[in-house]
Design an enzyme around this catalytic site. Structure first.
Site, PDB file in Angstrom:
ATOM      1  N   GLY A  23       2.644   0.968  10.980  1.00  0.00           N
ATOM      2  CA  GLY A  23       2.401   0.209  12.197  1.00  0.00           C
ATOM      3  C   GLY A  23       1.994  -1.210  11.862  1.00  0.00           C
ATOM      4  O   GLY A  23       2.451  -2.172  12.483  1.00  0.00           O
TER       5      GLY A  23
ATOM      6  N   GLU B  42     -10.032   3.638   6.298  1.00  0.00           N
ATOM      7  CA  GLU B  42      -9.291   3.927   7.522  1.00  0.00           C
ATOM      8  C   GLU B  42     -10.150   4.527   8.632  1.00  0.00           C
ATOM      9  O   GLU B  42      -9.949   4.217   9.812  1.00  0.00           O
ATOM     10  CB  GLU B  42      -8.109   4.843   7.212  1.00  0.00           C
ATOM     11  CG  GLU B  42      -7.095   4.236   6.251  1.00  0.00           C
ATOM     12  CD  GLU B  42      -6.431   2.972   6.806  1.00  0.00           C
ATOM     13  OE1 GLU B  42      -6.615   2.660   7.993  1.00  0.00           O
ATOM     14  OE2 GLU B  42      -5.709   2.299   6.045  1.00  0.00           O
TER      15      GLU B  42
ATOM     16  N   MET C 241      -0.265  -3.572   8.367  1.00  0.00           N
ATOM     17  CA  MET C 241      -0.909  -3.537   7.056  1.00  0.00           C
ATOM     18  C   MET C 241      -1.910  -4.666   6.940  1.00  0.00           C
ATOM     19  O   MET C 241      -1.602  -5.826   7.194  1.00  0.00           O
ATOM     20  CB  MET C 241       0.142  -3.641   5.947  1.00  0.00           C
ATOM     21  CG  MET C 241      -0.448  -3.670   4.540  1.00  0.00           C
ATOM     22  SD  MET C 241      -1.403  -2.171   4.201  1.00  0.00           S
ATOM     23  CE  MET C 241      -2.585  -2.810   3.004  1.00  0.00           C
ATOM     24  N   GLU C 242      -3.117  -4.303   6.495  1.00  0.00           N
ATOM     25  CA  GLU C 242      -4.281  -5.183   6.547  1.00  0.00           C
ATOM     26  C   GLU C 242      -4.401  -6.152   5.380  1.00  0.00           C
ATOM     27  O   GLU C 242      -5.520  -6.430   4.901  1.00  0.00           O
ATOM     28  CB  GLU C 242      -5.551  -4.333   6.608  1.00  0.00           C
ATOM     29  CG  GLU C 242      -5.830  -3.480   5.363  1.00  0.00           C
ATOM     30  CD  GLU C 242      -5.258  -2.091   5.392  1.00  0.00           C
ATOM     31  OE1 GLU C 242      -5.691  -1.241   4.591  1.00  0.00           O
ATOM     32  OE2 GLU C 242      -4.357  -1.838   6.221  1.00  0.00           O
ATOM     33  N   ASN C 243      -3.317  -6.719   4.896  1.00  0.00           N
ATOM     34  CA  ASN C 243      -3.407  -7.695   3.815  1.00  0.00           C
ATOM     35  C   ASN C 243      -4.402  -8.795   4.184  1.00  0.00           C
ATOM     36  O   ASN C 243      -4.348  -9.353   5.282  1.00  0.00           O
ATOM     37  CB  ASN C 243      -2.042  -8.337   3.579  1.00  0.00           C
ATOM     38  CG  ASN C 243      -0.919  -7.323   3.580  1.00  0.00           C
ATOM     39  OD1 ASN C 243      -0.862  -6.440   2.746  1.00  0.00           O
ATOM     40  ND2 ASN C 243      -0.021  -7.445   4.559  1.00  0.00           N
TER      41      ASN C 243
ATOM     42  N   HIS D 177      -7.989  -2.832  14.706  1.00  0.00           N
ATOM     43  CA  HIS D 177      -8.042  -1.977  13.522  1.00  0.00           C
ATOM     44  C   HIS D 177      -7.811  -2.803  12.251  1.00  0.00           C
ATOM     45  O   HIS D 177      -8.597  -2.719  11.288  1.00  0.00           O
ATOM     46  CB  HIS D 177      -6.975  -0.883  13.653  1.00  0.00           C
ATOM     47  CG  HIS D 177      -6.944   0.098  12.534  1.00  0.00           C
ATOM     48  ND1 HIS D 177      -7.468   1.370  12.632  1.00  0.00           N
ATOM     49  CD2 HIS D 177      -6.432   0.009  11.272  1.00  0.00           C
ATOM     50  CE1 HIS D 177      -7.294   2.012  11.500  1.00  0.00           C
ATOM     51  NE2 HIS D 177      -6.662   1.212  10.646  1.00  0.00           N
ATOM     52  N   GLU D 178      -6.754  -3.596  12.262  1.00  0.00           N
ATOM     53  CA  GLU D 178      -6.423  -4.361  11.056  1.00  0.00           C
ATOM     54  C   GLU D 178      -7.465  -5.437  10.765  1.00  0.00           C
ATOM     55  O   GLU D 178      -7.763  -5.729   9.606  1.00  0.00           O
ATOM     56  CB  GLU D 178      -5.035  -4.985  11.188  1.00  0.00           C
ATOM     57  CG  GLU D 178      -3.913  -3.994  11.472  1.00  0.00           C
ATOM     58  CD  GLU D 178      -3.866  -2.849  10.483  1.00  0.00           C
ATOM     59  OE1 GLU D 178      -4.144  -3.068   9.290  1.00  0.00           O
ATOM     60  OE2 GLU D 178      -3.557  -1.718  10.903  1.00  0.00           O
TER      61      GLU D 178
ATOM     62  N   GLU E  68       0.843  -1.196   0.000  1.00  0.00           N
ATOM     63  CA  GLU E  68       0.000   0.000   0.000  1.00  0.00           C
ATOM     64  C   GLU E  68       0.881   1.250   0.000  1.00  0.00           C
ATOM     65  O   GLU E  68       1.828   1.334   0.784  1.00  0.00           O
ATOM     66  CB  GLU E  68      -0.910   0.012   1.233  1.00  0.00           C
ATOM     67  CG  GLU E  68      -2.001   1.060   1.130  1.00  0.00           C
ATOM     68  CD  GLU E  68      -2.958   1.014   2.319  1.00  0.00           C
ATOM     69  OE1 GLU E  68      -4.165   1.250   2.116  1.00  0.00           O
ATOM     70  OE2 GLU E  68      -2.501   0.756   3.446  1.00  0.00           O
TER      71      GLU E  68
END
Length: 861
Positions: free
Chosen positions: A271, A330, A273-275, A307-308, A137
């Site tokens: 911090g 986000e 990453m939401e893969n 969050h992720e 990203e």
């Protein structure tokens, strides 16, 4: 026609779109390179002789395109480097219909923490080696494989990794097969993913250790780390299971993938990453020792995981169409993070803590260089500016305000309808308004649209009518400096007040014009605007109402007191409220027992420390000791434990007060005690309370000399968990003696400090009165090295501390302006502009209070 001539330079043509990628990667960790193959199924909407994809830093060595079941033709490969594109030119027309591209390519495993990169890991016993991982990203998937690297060009992905036998290999989906090849390599094939964007593709290769699967509704959840970190995963495992269960229930929708791995890597630019199915973190955001960490550090781990995990729905399953809509990812993930974390640990009071994040967002939103939550994005690199507090924290604040306005049930139904209606596809903000309106029956687009589409936020002013039974409300845009424009909002104003008989009344009004008047039940003894502090606006009071409210602080909850502190101080910076009024409010909070309210006070005191003259500084120190000393006297050092009947935030309060007294307050007793407690912990005489560890380190640095620098440095080098490593590294930024400041800056530029952390060390030094000028000198000297060695979007993280240069001389400030004019940054340009504007705001504030600061401080002290 190919349609190529019609495309904007930074966007791909749409006459061919991808449907499925079959990808094979073979990384060579020692040689920092990889080889790859891609078989891409495409749909041609018209006949064409060109296929245009994104590719950067790749060498496409072979390209064959097939259609109609034939063997296909070899394509000529050419590149458009400035646009990070590769063009496959065919000798004959192909399409319309199904096409298949067969590509071979090679690339470098870079060390800039983007694309497909490598990272060095070290265990506590000294063992070290390389791992390979990804971070795509916004637009770095193109550095790993040729692709349509735009979020709305979704496809499915089938990934295979060939790596050294014995290494752990992970990707987005579950493992289908693993085959030993006989040459020391193992070929691992993963299941196909759901339809998703390229920036969500992920891989991890290395000696990772994984927890046993924890099953949540038939979804296996695992936590991964490099060797030596296995004892730091328990909290993450609990939080990951809770987040998945909570969010599945909230959305009334199954998790969209077949497994969920959370993996910490040694070097990571963000911090986390939401893969989809493989969330990647920097170590401090996932791994923590519950017995040796503070409540704030544990809360961060739980919050980031929540969050992720929320992104698996908001962002992965349903994705914004282009980067101006990133708030749909986000802001929602931040909002859901708060809901999930609050459910996990209610006594952490995360919504009160979020008031601090909201304040930071509104401070940026108060600048002329601020932007709307949804702001046009052209070229891909412009997307970097969208990952900021406006998107995350102002966006989440607006969502919370909408939820309060519509009601929790209606809001939730609208959100779930949005996800269900648009699963596997892409959306714009208007799609969200549609489903919220269907669920609530309210004109959400008309009432809430301006909160997303225009920059800034309103200042709502409250005044009493002449008869004292009417409340006159008006709105205008709030700016920290300059003349506001005529923008208006539809503001859901809430208020609470008490009449002379002690009865508390509540009211609300939709302020959809410049002003309105509402009736009260009598002359208010006190009145509070923005009850609960949920509204995304600043409250301003007439002098009389302000005086009454300051006398009724015990009638406000912690979130409301924090909001009052932040609003009053912001209006003081803007010249709307006198400095003496802010100091009077602070004095009324001497006995305050909420750590986040003290955080608001500390922010204001920190700015005064920057603008104070050398003669005024002792008066400020005295004020800090007076304010914080009262609260600390009730607590004492204690043992860091929570007393019966008191929540876990007490430990955060003690740490906040110790930090404030020992740094800005320069309290000699606190400084001596901090040094002694560190010595006692090191000798084994008395263990350090985890919640005090960071505070003690910062205080030791503030009063420290060469011996203390060496002591904190040894703690940094000997750290056995990510939190200790960060606390002692960042504490080294807090020394005052010039030669020690220079030593810290030199350390940050050395190989001893990871490039993910170095920008924040510089930011810590630049953000301090004693370090700002020295840090700037080092920034100029190392500018080119920073640009070449640090992750590409990291330099602006350092430059965000520019406002502290208000404490430097005019010559330094002039030099900074000239340097930045001559050296514009290519990533984070808006953030640097905002930092420069904030510096000008602080300079204006400094000049405005010059000559009155000593008087005000002397009166308060």
């Amino acid at each position: 026609m190919s349609g190529v001539s019609e495309r904007p330079s930074h966007r791909l043509p749409r006459h061919i779109v991808p449907e499925h990628y079959a990808l094979v990667f073979e990384p060579d960790l020692d040689r920092a390179s990889f080889a790859g193959e891609a078989v891409i199924d495409m749909r041609a909407r018209e006949a064409t002789t060109e296929v245009v994809l994104n590719a950067a830093e790749l060498d496409v060595t072979e390209a064959r395109v097939q259609w109609d079941g034939a063997d296909g033709v070899m394509a000529k490969v050419s590149y458009v480097p400035d646009e990070e594109q590769v063009v496959l030119t065919l000798p004959v027309e192909a399409g319309p219909g199904h096409l298949r591209a067969n590509l071979r390519f090679t690339g470098k495993l870079n060390e800039l923490l983007r694309g497909f990169y490598r990272s060095r890991w070290r265990s506590p016993d000294g063992t070290e080696g390389w791992i390979a991982t990804t971070h795509f990203e916004s637009t770095d998937a193109r550095r790993a494989f040729p692709c349509w690297d735009e979020p709305d060009l979704k496809a499915t992905f089938g990934i295979t990794i060939v790596a050294d036998d014995g290494l752990t290999v992970l990707s987005n989906a579950r493992e289908l097969s693993s085959e030993l090849l006989g040459n020391g390599k193992r070929r691992t094939t993963f299941a196909d993913t759901i339809k998703m964007s390229t920036y969500l593709v992920a891989m991890v290769v290395g000696p990772f250790e994984l927890t046993a699967p924890k099953w949540v509704d038939n979804v296996p959840v695992r936590i991964g780390s490099v060797p030596g970190r296995g004892g730091l995963r328990d909290l993450a495992e609990d939080a990951a299971g809770h987040a998945l269960s909570f969010l599945r229930d909230y959305f009334s929708m199954p998790y969209p993938a077949d497994k969920l791995d959370h993996v910490a890597v040694p070097d990571f630019a963000a911090g986390a990453m939401e893969n989809l199915g493989l969330v990647i973190y920097r170590e401090s955001a996932l791994l923590v020792d519950p017995e040796q960490s503070s409540q704030a550090e544990r809360q961060r781990v739980v919050s980031v995981i929540s969050h992720e995990t929320a992104h698996m729905w908001f962002g992965d399953l349903v994705t914004m169409r282009w980067w101006e809509g990133i708030w749909l990812n986000e802001a929602f993930a931040t909002f859901m993070e708060l809901l999930a974390t609050d459910d996990f640990k209610p006594d952490w009071q995360v919504w009160t803590s979020f008031g601090t994040d909201r304040a930071r967002a509104l401070a940026t939103d108060s600048l002329q260089t601020g932007r709307a939550i949804e702001h046009p994005v052209g070229r891909p690199e412009e997307a970097d500016d969208m990952f900021d507090e406006i998107t995350y924290d102002k966006g989440a604040s607006v969502l919370r305000m909408i939820e309060r306005y519509l009601g929790e049930d209606s809001f939730r139904r609208g959100v779930n309808l949005y996800l269900d209606r648009h699963r596997h596809s892409n959306t714009d903000t208007t799609d969200l308004w549609d489903t919220l309106e269907i669920a609530s029956g309210e004109p959400v687009r008309a009432t809430m649209g301006t909160w997303v589409s225009q920059p800034g936020h309103p200042l709502v002013t409250a005044e009493l009518a002449a008869d004292r039974t009417g409340l006159y409300l008006s709105q205008r845009r709030f700016l920290l400096h300059g003349e506001p424009d005529d923008r208006q909002w539809v503001v859901p104003v809430t208020f609470r007040y008490a009449t002379a008989d002690g009865t508390v009344h509540r009211g609300q009004v939709l302020l959809d014009s410049t002003s309105t008047t509402v009736s009260l039940m009598g002359d208010p003894a006190w009145l509070l605007l923005n009850e609960g502090a949920w509204g995304v606006y600043r409250a301003h009071y007439s002098e009389g109402l302000r005086r009454r409210l300051f006398g009724a602080l015990d009638q406000l909850d912690a979130r409301e007191r924090l909001g009052l502190v932040v609003d009053t101080w912001s209006e003081t910076i803007a010249g709307m409220v006198s400095l003496s009024d802010s100091l009077r409010l602070w004095s009324g909070l001497e006995g305050e027992r909420d750590p986040d309210v003290w955080g608001g006070l500390a922010s204001g005191l920190g700015l005064l420390e920057l603008v104070a003259t050398d003669d005024e500084l002792p008066l400020l120190r005295r004020l800090v000791r007076q304010l914080a000393g009262t609260a600390f006297a009730d607590l004492g050092w204690g043992d860091g434990a929570v007393a019966p009947g008191e929540g876990p935030r007490l430990a955060r309060l003690r740490a906040r007060l110790v930090t404030l007294l020992g740094t800005a307050g320069a309290d000699p007793d606190i400084r001596a005690q901090a040094r002694q407690r560190l010595e006692d912990a090191d000798s084994g005489r008395s263990p350090m309370a985890p919640d005090l560890a960071t505070a003690v380190a910062q205080v030791v640095a503030a009063a420290g000399s060469e011996d203390e620098w060496e002591l904190l440095y040894s703690h940094y080098k000997g750290a056995n968990n990510p939190q200790d490593e960060m606390r002692y590294l960042y504490a080294l930024a807090g020394f005052n003696q010039p030669h020690l400041v220079d030593r810290t800056l030199a350390l940050a530029m050395s190989d001893e400090v990871r490039t993910q952390d170095a920008p924040f060390v510089f930011a810590g030094v630049l953000g301090r009165r004693e370090g700002s000028a020295l840090a700037w000198r080092a920034i100029e000297a190392n500018w080119e090295t920073m640009l070449s060695r640090w992750p590409p979007h990291s330099l602006y993280r350092t430059l965000e501390s520019l406002p502290a240069l208000v404490s430097a001389g005019e010559g330094t400030i002039t030099q900074v302006r000239a340097w930045l004019d001559a050296h514009p940054v290519s990533r984070g340009e808006r953030k640097v502009a905002q930092a420069r504007e904030r510096l000008e705001v602080y300079l204006g504030f400094r000049d405005r209070v010059a000559g009155q600061l000593a008087t005000a401080l002397g009166r308060s002290g």
